[in-house]
Motif scaffolding. Sequence first.
Motif, PDB file in Angstrom:
ATOM      1  N   PRO A   1     -32.286  52.616  63.177  1.00 57.70           N
ATOM      2  CA  PRO A   1     -31.994  51.560  64.148  1.00 57.70           C
ATOM      3  C   PRO A   1     -30.496  51.327  64.220  1.00 57.70           C
ATOM      4  CG  PRO A   1     -32.868  50.626  62.117  1.00 57.70           C
ATOM      5  CD  PRO A   1     -33.004  52.119  61.998  1.00 57.70           C
ATOM      6  N   ALA A   2     -30.004  51.001  65.389  1.00 63.57           N
ATOM      7  CA  ALA A   2     -28.580  50.732  65.538  1.00 63.57           C
ATOM      8  C   ALA A   2     -28.215  49.486  64.746  1.00 63.57           C
ATOM      9  CB  ALA A   2     -28.243  50.526  67.011  1.00 63.57           C
ATOM     10  N   PRO A   3     -27.071  49.484  64.095  1.00 63.12           N
ATOM     11  CA  PRO A   3     -26.644  48.279  63.381  1.00 63.12           C
ATOM     12  C   PRO A   3     -26.362  47.166  64.371  1.00 63.12           C
ATOM     13  CG  PRO A   3     -24.842  49.841  63.489  1.00 63.12           C
ATOM     14  CD  PRO A   3     -26.056  50.550  64.015  1.00 63.12           C
ATOM     15  N   THR A   4     -26.397  45.946  63.874  1.00 55.90           N
ATOM     16  CA  THR A   4     -26.089  44.810  64.729  1.00 55.90           C
ATOM     17  C   THR A   4     -24.639  44.906  65.185  1.00 55.90           C
ATOM     18  OG1 THR A   4     -27.666  43.433  63.534  1.00 55.90           O
ATOM     19  CG2 THR A   4     -26.016  42.304  64.866  1.00 55.90           C
ATOM     20  N   ILE A   5     -24.436  44.888  66.463  1.00 58.79           N
ATOM     21  CA  ILE A   5     -23.086  45.023  66.999  1.00 58.79           C
ATOM     22  C   ILE A   5     -22.811  43.879  67.953  1.00 58.79           C
ATOM     23  CG2 ILE A   5     -23.038  47.524  66.784  1.00 58.79           C
ATOM     24  CD1 ILE A   5     -23.718  47.724  69.702  1.00 58.79           C
ATOM     25  N   PRO A   6     -21.557  43.551  68.158  1.00 58.39           N
ATOM     26  CA  PRO A   6     -21.254  42.466  69.097  1.00 58.39           C
ATOM     27  C   PRO A   6     -21.691  42.850  70.496  1.00 58.39           C
ATOM     28  CG  PRO A   6     -19.301  43.112  67.817  1.00 58.39           C
ATOM     29  CD  PRO A   6     -20.347  44.147  67.585  1.00 58.39           C
ATOM     30  N   ALA A   7     -22.237  41.898  71.212  1.00 60.92           N
ATOM     31  CA  ALA A   7     -22.505  42.134  72.622  1.00 60.92           C
ATOM     32  C   ALA A   7     -21.166  42.239  73.340  1.00 60.92           C
ATOM     33  CB  ALA A   7     -23.336  40.980  73.192  1.00 60.92           C
ATOM     34  N   PRO A   8     -21.123  42.979  74.451  1.00 65.15           N
ATOM     35  CA  PRO A   8     -19.870  43.062  75.188  1.00 65.15           C
ATOM     36  C   PRO A   8     -19.321  41.669  75.465  1.00 65.15           C
ATOM     37  CG  PRO A   8     -21.451  44.603  76.074  1.00 65.15           C
ATOM     38  CD  PRO A   8     -22.183  43.782  75.068  1.00 65.15           C
TER      39      PRO A   8
ATOM     40  N   GLY B   1     -16.771  42.559  53.272  1.00 69.34           N
ATOM     41  CA  GLY B   1     -17.298  42.568  54.627  1.00 69.34           C
ATOM     42  C   GLY B   1     -16.976  43.856  55.347  1.00 69.34           C
ATOM     43  N   PHE B   2     -17.115  44.970  54.641  1.00 74.25           N
ATOM     44  CA  PHE B   2     -16.690  46.253  55.190  1.00 74.25           C
ATOM     45  C   PHE B   2     -17.411  46.601  56.484  1.00 74.25           C
ATOM     46  CE2 PHE B   2     -17.473  50.886  55.428  1.00 74.25           C
ATOM     47  CZ  PHE B   2     -16.176  51.303  55.660  1.00 74.25           C
ATOM     48  N   SER B   3     -18.733  46.426  56.533  1.00 67.63           N
ATOM     49  CA  SER B   3     -19.490  46.802  57.729  1.00 67.63           C
ATOM     50  C   SER B   3     -19.012  46.031  58.949  1.00 67.63           C
ATOM     51  CB  SER B   3     -20.987  46.581  57.505  1.00 67.63           C
ATOM     52  OG  SER B   3     -21.488  47.464  56.530  1.00 67.63           O
ATOM     53  N   ASP B   4     -18.823  44.710  58.793  1.00 68.41           N
ATOM     54  CA  ASP B   4     -18.343  43.904  59.915  1.00 68.41           C
ATOM     55  C   ASP B   4     -16.926  44.299  60.313  1.00 68.41           C
ATOM     56  OD1 ASP B   4     -20.699  42.504  60.071  1.00 68.41           O
ATOM     57  OD2 ASP B   4     -20.003  40.828  58.849  1.00 68.41           O
ATOM     58  N   THR B   5     -16.085  44.568  59.314  1.00 66.02           N
ATOM     59  CA  THR B   5     -14.704  44.963  59.597  1.00 66.02           C
ATOM     60  C   THR B   5     -14.668  46.281  60.360  1.00 66.02           C
ATOM     61  OG1 THR B   5     -13.902  43.849  57.598  1.00 66.02           O
ATOM     62  CG2 THR B   5     -12.475  45.540  58.551  1.00 66.02           C
ATOM     63  N   LEU B   6     -15.464  47.241  59.909  1.00 68.08           N
ATOM     64  CA  LEU B   6     -15.516  48.531  60.585  1.00 68.08           C
ATOM     65  C   LEU B   6     -16.084  48.387  61.989  1.00 68.08           C
ATOM     66  CD1 LEU B   6     -15.194  51.596  60.547  1.00 68.08           C
ATOM     67  CD2 LEU B   6     -17.431  51.755  59.420  1.00 68.08           C
ATOM     68  N   ASN B   7     -17.088  47.561  62.125  1.00 72.47           N
ATOM     69  CA  ASN B   7     -17.700  47.339  63.428  1.00 72.47           C
ATOM     70  C   ASN B   7     -16.691  46.755  64.417  1.00 72.47           C
ATOM     71  OD1 ASN B   7     -19.894  47.304  65.230  1.00 72.47           O
ATOM     72  ND2 ASN B   7     -20.307  45.164  64.780  1.00 72.47           N
ATOM     73  N   ARG B   8     -15.903  45.764  63.960  1.00 71.76           N
ATOM     74  CA  ARG B   8     -14.890  45.164  64.822  1.00 71.76           C
ATOM     75  C   ARG B   8     -13.835  46.188  65.225  1.00 71.76           C
ATOM     76  NH1 ARG B   8     -15.350  40.687  61.328  1.00 71.76           N
ATOM     77  NH2 ARG B   8     -13.505  41.365  60.163  1.00 71.76           N
ATOM     78  N   ALA B   9     -13.415  47.000  64.252  1.00 79.03           N
ATOM     79  CA  ALA B   9     -12.403  48.007  64.552  1.00 79.03           C
ATOM     80  C   ALA B   9     -12.916  49.015  65.576  1.00 79.03           C
ATOM     81  CB  ALA B   9     -11.976  48.719  63.264  1.00 79.03           C
ATOM     82  N   ALA B  10     -14.172  49.466  65.412  1.00 74.46           N
ATOM     83  CA  ALA B  10     -14.744  50.425  66.356  1.00 74.46           C
ATOM     84  C   ALA B  10     -14.871  49.814  67.747  1.00 74.46           C
ATOM     85  CB  ALA B  10     -16.105  50.904  65.850  1.00 74.46           C
TER      86      ALA B  10
ATOM     87  N   ALA C   1     -20.723  56.628  60.100  1.00 74.39           N
ATOM     88  CA  ALA C   1     -20.835  57.289  61.402  1.00 74.39           C
ATOM     89  C   ALA C   1     -21.679  56.467  62.363  1.00 74.39           C
ATOM     90  CB  ALA C   1     -21.434  58.684  61.220  1.00 74.39           C
ATOM     91  N   GLN C   2     -22.730  55.846  61.843  1.00 76.75           N
ATOM     92  CA  GLN C   2     -23.611  55.051  62.697  1.00 76.75           C
ATOM     93  C   GLN C   2     -22.894  53.811  63.223  1.00 76.75           C
ATOM     94  OE1 GLN C   2     -26.887  53.216  60.714  1.00 76.75           O
ATOM     95  NE2 GLN C   2     -28.198  53.278  62.521  1.00 76.75           N
ATOM     96  N   ILE C   3     -22.166  53.120  62.348  1.00 78.59           N
ATOM     97  CA  ILE C   3     -21.455  51.910  62.773  1.00 78.59           C
ATOM     98  C   ILE C   3     -20.374  52.250  63.789  1.00 78.59           C
ATOM     99  CG2 ILE C   3     -19.951  50.045  61.980  1.00 78.59           C
ATOM    100  CD1 ILE C   3     -21.489  50.064  59.342  1.00 78.59           C
ATOM    101  N   ILE C   4     -19.629  53.320  63.516  1.00 75.82           N
ATOM    102  CA  ILE C   4     -18.572  53.719  64.452  1.00 75.82           C
ATOM    103  C   ILE C   4     -19.167  54.078  65.813  1.00 75.82           C
ATOM    104  CG2 ILE C   4     -16.859  55.513  64.944  1.00 75.82           C
ATOM    105  CD1 ILE C   4     -16.176  55.558  61.976  1.00 75.82           C
ATOM    106  N   ARG C   5     -20.232  54.837  65.804  1.00 71.51           N
ATOM    107  CA  ARG C   5     -20.852  55.253  67.061  1.00 71.51           C
ATOM    108  C   ARG C   5     -21.299  54.041  67.879  1.00 71.51           C
ATOM    109  NH1 ARG C   5     -24.119  58.657  65.013  1.00 71.51           N
ATOM    110  NH2 ARG C   5     -25.950  57.315  64.810  1.00 71.51           N
ATOM    111  N   SER C   6     -21.950  53.086  67.221  1.00 71.11           N
ATOM    112  CA  SER C   6     -22.455  51.915  67.927  1.00 71.11           C
ATOM    113  C   SER C   6     -21.322  51.000  68.381  1.00 71.11           C
ATOM    114  CB  SER C   6     -23.429  51.144  67.031  1.00 71.11           C
ATOM    115  OG  SER C   6     -24.545  51.936  66.713  1.00 71.11           O
ATOM    116  N   GLY C   7     -20.347  50.781  67.501  1.00 70.17           N
ATOM    117  CA  GLY C   7     -19.228  49.920  67.850  1.00 70.17           C
ATOM    118  C   GLY C   7     -18.411  50.476  69.000  1.00 70.17           C
ATOM    119  N   LEU C   8     -18.142  51.759  68.956  1.00 71.82           N
ATOM    120  CA  LEU C   8     -17.400  52.391  70.052  1.00 71.82           C
ATOM    121  C   LEU C   8     -18.163  52.279  71.373  1.00 71.82           C
ATOM    122  CD1 LEU C   8     -15.936  55.678  68.517  1.00 71.82           C
ATOM    123  CD2 LEU C   8     -14.636  53.766  69.457  1.00 71.82           C
TER     124      LEU C   8
END
Length: 331
Positions: free
Chosen positions: A215-222, A263-272, A309-316
């Motif tokens: 499943p895709a990780p939780t990511i910010p909505a646009p 908070g690595f996952s959230d930090t990476l998600n924001r960066a992506a 890879a999953q977080i980057i893909r979803s965040g991007l």
Amino acid sequence: MHPLASGRKTPVANCSDCSARTHAPADCSCIRAGRWCHSFHSATLNQDRIQHWWGQHPEFGVGVSCGPAGLVVIDIDAHRTGPPVRDRILPGIPIGSQVDLTGLANGFHTLAVLAALRGQQSPADDSTTLRVSTPSGGLHVWYRATGNRRWKSSAGSSPGRALAWQVDVRAHGSYIIAPGTTTRHGTYTPVDEVREPAALPLWLAQELDRTNHLPAPTIPAPRPVPPRAQQAVLAAGGGRAEHTLAAVLAPVEACGQVAAGAGFSDTLNRAAFTLGGLIAAGRLPQQEAEQALKNAADAARPGQELRIAQIIRSGLAAGLTKPLHVTGRRP
């Protein structure tokens, strides 16, 4: 485990009330009362319940709910049908028209091709884990999920999520038939003496990740770019791509100084997400930015490549829908 209808590979039918009324399994009083309604949702390890079910109905087969059991089962089919269009034989792996597909007839073949492309042994030949032959000539290869990953199920010809043609994946959201169960077509029989599922091989986990079985990780909505991201880009001087990229990567790199709790996952998600917006605005080249982010994340959290890879893909993907045109740029 949960009961299967006598002589069949499908679960025992719901009670009349559940059959007539649409409702979520979690809200069903039958399951709470120890009845078998709702298929694998009623699966249990309660020994009293198990003895009651099969004591009264020894003719029932046995199903195993894969998700709660921590299982990923590769279900290899051998149906006598012609292959689909080429892009659905090994999803995500192009097969050119110059490749001769003569003899490609079933899931054993497609899985063997996939394994050969990766320089690995086909799961069908993996003697380290439980393998169960099916009455239809197929094979179930049982593995244990590791790393608390909630692998998702799929059918081998489904668009969007599929490992290979005629190869199904049984995980969360599905069940598998236990060895020893007999249907009107025959018995599900272990291939050799191995009775325990081995850990899911890394290469196969990577293939499942590639083919959307997580499943895709939780990511910010646009949404508008977070203020911290705006500030980081502005602080970098705005116009120079290398400074902009360094500013966005800095919080990810900083996580490498802390073993946990950063908070690595959230930090990476924001960066992506931020990089996706910058790429969409034409302010950064995608390949360079994505590789730099991956390198920074891998260095900060070694051994977590699949999750990264999953977080980057979803965040991007989310960021690319919201081009980042920063206002207030410094001269």
